[in-house]
Design an enzyme around this catalytic site. Structure first.
Site, PDB file in Angstrom:
ATOM      1  N   SER A  99       3.053  17.103  -7.528  1.00 56.84           N
ATOM      2  CA  SER A  99       2.438  15.854  -6.999  1.00 56.84           C
ATOM      3  C   SER A  99       3.385  15.438  -5.906  1.00 56.84           C
ATOM      4  CB  SER A  99       2.705  14.909  -7.911  1.00 56.84           C
ATOM      5  OG  SER A  99       4.112  14.671  -8.285  1.00 56.84           O
ATOM      6  N   SER A 100       2.987  14.508  -4.911  1.00 56.49           N
ATOM      7  CA  SER A 100       3.820  14.203  -3.717  1.00 56.49           C
ATOM      8  C   SER A 100       3.511  15.174  -2.793  1.00 56.49           C
ATOM      9  CB  SER A 100       5.140  13.726  -4.215  1.00 56.49           C
ATOM     10  OG  SER A 100       5.136  13.155  -5.235  1.00 56.49           O
ATOM     11  N   LEU A 101       2.543  15.735  -2.746  1.00 58.00           N
ATOM     12  CA  LEU A 101       2.311  16.674  -1.363  1.00 58.00           C
ATOM     13  C   LEU A 101       1.767  15.918  -0.298  1.00 58.00           C
ATOM     14  CD1 LEU A 101       1.039  19.918  -3.157  1.00 58.00           C
ATOM     15  CD2 LEU A 101       3.401  19.609  -2.325  1.00 58.00           C
TER      16      LEU A 101
ATOM     17  N   ASP B  30      -2.359   4.609  -0.855  1.00 55.44           N
ATOM     18  CA  ASP B  30      -3.426   5.610  -0.100  1.00 55.44           C
ATOM     19  C   ASP B  30      -4.353   4.787   0.689  1.00 55.44           C
ATOM     20  OD1 ASP B  30      -1.838   7.781  -0.232  1.00 55.44           O
ATOM     21  OD2 ASP B  30      -2.979   8.732  -1.777  1.00 55.44           O
TER      22      ASP B  30
ATOM     23  N   THR C 280       3.680  32.605  -2.588  1.00 62.18           N
ATOM     24  CA  THR C 280       2.305  32.298  -2.530  1.00 62.18           C
ATOM     25  C   THR C 280       1.860  32.160  -4.030  1.00 62.18           C
ATOM     26  OG1 THR C 280       1.440  34.539  -2.727  1.00 62.18           O
ATOM     27  CG2 THR C 280       1.762  33.623  -0.530  1.00 62.18           C
TER      28      THR C 280
ATOM     29  N   LYS D 123      -2.771  37.281   2.814  1.00 61.95           N
ATOM     30  CA  LYS D 123      -2.621  37.287   1.179  1.00 61.95           C
ATOM     31  C   LYS D 123      -3.185  36.277   0.574  1.00 61.95           C
ATOM     32  CE  LYS D 123       1.555  38.158  -1.879  1.00 61.95           C
ATOM     33  NZ  LYS D 123       2.880  38.247  -1.838  1.00 61.95           N
TER      34      LYS D 123
ATOM     35  N   CYS E  12       4.641 -14.060   2.236  1.00 59.45           N
ATOM     36  CA  CYS E  12       4.280 -14.486   0.815  1.00 59.45           C
ATOM     37  C   CYS E  12       5.578 -15.081  -0.102  1.00 59.45           C
ATOM     38  CB  CYS E  12       3.653 -13.368  -0.004  1.00 59.45           C
ATOM     39  SG  CYS E  12       2.396 -14.095  -1.323  1.00 59.45           S
ATOM     40  N   LEU E  13       6.298 -14.514  -0.928  1.00 59.39           N
ATOM     41  CA  LEU E  13       7.278 -14.730  -1.367  1.00 59.39           C
ATOM     42  C   LEU E  13       8.311 -15.059  -0.556  1.00 59.39           C
ATOM     43  CD1 LEU E  13       8.737 -15.539  -4.371  1.00 59.39           C
ATOM     44  CD2 LEU E  13      10.022 -13.406  -3.914  1.00 59.39           C
TER      45      LEU E  13
ATOM     46  N   HIS F 207      -0.751 -11.858   3.509  1.00 65.21           N
ATOM     47  CA  HIS F 207      -0.106 -10.498   3.935  1.00 65.21           C
ATOM     48  C   HIS F 207      -0.697  -9.888   5.292  1.00 65.21           C
ATOM     49  CE1 HIS F 207       2.026  -9.715  -0.085  1.00 65.21           C
ATOM     50  NE2 HIS F 207       1.113 -10.748  -0.515  1.00 65.21           N
TER      51      HIS F 207
ATOM     52  N   GLU G  10       0.528  -7.537   6.826  1.00 62.39           N
ATOM     53  CA  GLU G  10       0.583  -5.940   6.751  1.00 62.39           C
ATOM     54  C   GLU G  10      -0.403  -5.154   6.285  1.00 62.39           C
ATOM     55  OE1 GLU G  10       2.062  -8.055   4.625  1.00 62.39           O
ATOM     56  OE2 GLU G  10       2.551  -7.237   2.786  1.00 62.39           O
TER      57      GLU G  10
HETATM   58  N1  GLN Z   1       5.498 -14.556  -6.690  1.00 59.57           N
HETATM   59  C1  GLN Z   1       4.732 -15.066  -5.725  1.00 59.57           C
HETATM   60  C2  GLN Z   1       3.379 -15.831  -6.049  1.00 59.57           C
HETATM   61  O1  GLN Z   1       2.984 -15.187  -6.842  1.00 59.57           O
HETATM   62  C3  GLN Z   1       4.583 -14.658  -4.419  1.00 59.57           C
HETATM   63  C4  GLN Z   1       3.702 -13.308  -4.467  1.00 59.57           C
HETATM   64  C5  GLN Z   1       3.891 -12.199  -3.436  1.00 59.57           C
HETATM   65  O2  GLN Z   1       4.969 -12.219  -2.808  1.00 59.57           O
HETATM   66  N2  GLN Z   1       2.910 -11.454  -3.271  1.00 59.57           N
HETATM   67  O3  GLN Z   1       3.064 -16.556  -5.658  1.00 59.57           O
END
Ligand code: GLN
Length: 544
Positions: free
Chosen positions: A15-17, A73, A191, A226, A384-385, A510, A512
């Site tokens: 795994s992890s390839l 992924d 191989t 080969k 978030c948190l 989020h 990101e």
């Molecule tokens: N634990 C916090 C909540 O449920 C923040 C969740 C998070 O950071 N994704 O509200």
């Protein structure tokens, strides 16, 4: 409508390839040739989705616009292709069984015995074809999680075998990813593991069309010959995948090896035009030749495992390139920050990001990091948190509500500045029940976050249960922490900022998850820009 073509990506030896990166790179090359391409991941575990998995187990849980909690992924797929994914792009064994069992309970199988073959395999085939049948894609790449030979993968491999037969020649192919290890004692690349994994695949009735061989050393033509001979593929279908300095190099490396060309040839699709990768190359050029450098502290509690904050780290790469800045991310464990050494731990950071998370462990360190950023004018982004911790810190240290907390950490707190939404209170089932997926948000005219986005109407992805408690809003705003992003329907606070600080933003969502190579996220771009500006200003001040 032309027939959708399918590419199945399987893995052998270990795994992890990096199957996800190979699948995403191939998809990128096909997309860059004008083919509408998407990728799907089939995960052979029994969790219905990875939402209930600890990040240490499986890395980050990625969230799509439609609120699916998915494998990380999918984040690579979106970052490479700049195309949104959905629930249909990630299916687990748990979800397959849940759906088959629900159908059985409804009596949909007409009194038949329900079995792995054909009922589970049929369900898998259906899930694979959902994307193809939508008419939105010319090519669907399906990555099968796990390693061939695993007990868990068997129904998937059987479903792929059947589907290849049903689709017919040139409509479905198999790319098999393996490892060609280097034995230093013998000074040789070996191989045999690849031969064995191809053989395992064949025992299940599947012949690999293309071999992608992960390796730390160049694979010579002799070795390719080969491998071709013993694995029953053409020599040009033996593709070397050598370790790269960045995952963003992999599409180009695969192009040099001709992966996209061979795949298209096997699918009987035209392959004479070259992929258009100018923008991608410009990004790489900037990423590799930064003009400046900044150091940003990532304060979290899962920092031992890089994959836990995958999308945040990748967003910094996109935003770094956009600003021509090398962003060095220094991961700092929030449990290692204490009142005595907070200054020492955080000194020298040009910016601070407090990460998302769940539960009580490590939160006091996060709160201290927020305080340090707020009091020392260090650019700050709380996600978030991280945003919730910024609210708690402000309540404790500015409003003087010494016991302020989130009810997630202390149910009985006197000052619940972060609390559970009414509709969350009745929920007992933990899987898939948070506030998930894309929600609209309206930004306040003239706020910092408005400037950062350049517009007032946005939608961003969420994954949390707790919220800013409105009862404290006016008190906070009077003292200088302002809610500058609200959900237009519910009024829930989505963004907070401190206008008297050079750059201090907390977001309940989020950002990101939406950053891609083609579209770096404005919040990350703005954050890195502010971090650089602040650093340059300080350097100039100290020189003056
Ligand atoms: N634990 C916090 C909540 O449920 C923040 C969740 C998070 O950071 N994704 O509200």
């Amino acid at each position: 409508m032309a027939q959708t073509k399918y590419i199945f990506v399987t893995g052998g030896v270990t795994s992890s390839l990096g199957k996800g990166i190979i699948a995403a790179s191939l998809a990128k090359l096909l997309q860059a040739r004008g083919y509408r391409t998407t990728i799907q991941k089939l995960d052979p575990y029994i969790n219905v989705d990875p939402g209930t998995l600890n990040p240490y187990e499986h890395g980050e849980c990625y969230v799509t616009d439609d609120g699916a909690e998915t494998d990380l992924d999918l984040g690579h797929y979106e970052r490479f292709l700049n195309v949104r994914t959905s629930q249909a792009n990630n299916v687990t064994t748990g979800r397959i069984y849940q759906s088959v069992i629900n159908k059985e309970r409804k009596g949909e199988f007409l009194g038949k015995t329900v079995q792995v073959v054909p009922h589970i395999t049929n369900e898998i085939k259906e899930r694979i074809q959902i994307l193809g049948n939508s008419g939105d894609y010319d090519i669907v790449i399906t990555e099968i999680g796990g390693t061939v030979g695993d007990i868990e993968s068997l129904p998937y491999i059987e479903a792929v075998r059947q589907l290849l037969w049903e689709l017919g020649e040139n409509n479905g192919i198999v790319v098999h990813l393996t490892l060609v290890p280097f034995l230093s004692a013998a000074g040789e690349l070996k191989t045999k593991p690849t031969q064995h994994s191809v053989k395992t695949l064949m025992e299940s009735g599947i012949k690999a069309d293309i071999l992608v061989c992960r390796t730390e050393h160049e694979i010579s033509d002799d070795i390719k010959k080969k491998l071709a001979l013993f694995c029953n593929v053409k020599q040009e279908a033996v593709i070397q995948s050598i370790d790269a300095s960045t995952i963003y190099d992999v599409p180009m490396l695969m192009q040099q090896e001709g992966l996209d060309k061979v795949a298209l040839e096997k699918l009987a699709l035209p392959n004479d035009t070259e992929p258009q990768l100018e923008l991608w190359k410009q990004f790489l050029q900037k990423h590799k030749n930064p003009k400046h450098k900044v150091t940003i502290g990532l304060i979290g509690k899962y920092v031992e495992l890089q994959d836990s904050y995958k999308s945040i780290l990748e967003s910094f790469i996109h935003a770094g390139a956009a600003n021509e800045v090398k962003v060095e991310v220094r991961s700092i464990h929030s449990e290692h920050i204490s009142g005595n050494d907070v200054d020492k731990k955080l000194m020298g950071l040009d910016g601070i990001l407090v990460a998302p998370g769940f539960g009580e462990r490590g939160i006091e360190g996060k709160i201290m990091a927020v305080r340090y950023a707020r009091e020392n004018d260090v650019p700050f982004l709380g996600i978030c948190l991280g945003m919730q911790m910024a609210v708690i810190e402000f309540a404790r240290n500015v409003l003087g509500l010494n016991n302020a907390n989130s009810t997630e950490m202390d149910e009985q707190t006197e000052s619940p500045v972060i609390s559970l939404m009414e509709e969350q209170k009745q929920i007992t089932n933990m899987g898939g029940t948070m506030r998930l997926g894309a929600w609209d948000c309206e930004l306040k005219e003239g706020s910092l976050v408005h400037v950062v986005y350049g517009k007032t109407e946005i939608a961003e992805r969420h994954r949390h249960r707790y919220e800013f408690n409105d009862d404290y809003k006016s008190q906070m705003e009077d003292a200088g922490l302002v809610a500058t992003g609200l959900n237009p329907k519910t009024g829930l606070v989505e963004v907070i900022e401190i206008p008297s600080h050079p750059w201090f933003i907390g977001v309940q969502y989020h950002p990101e998850y939406r950053s891609t190579v083609a579209n770096p996220h404005p919040l990350f771009v703005g954050f890195v820009k502010a971090v650089l500006a602040q650093k340059q200003q300080q350097t100039n001040a100290s020189l003056a």
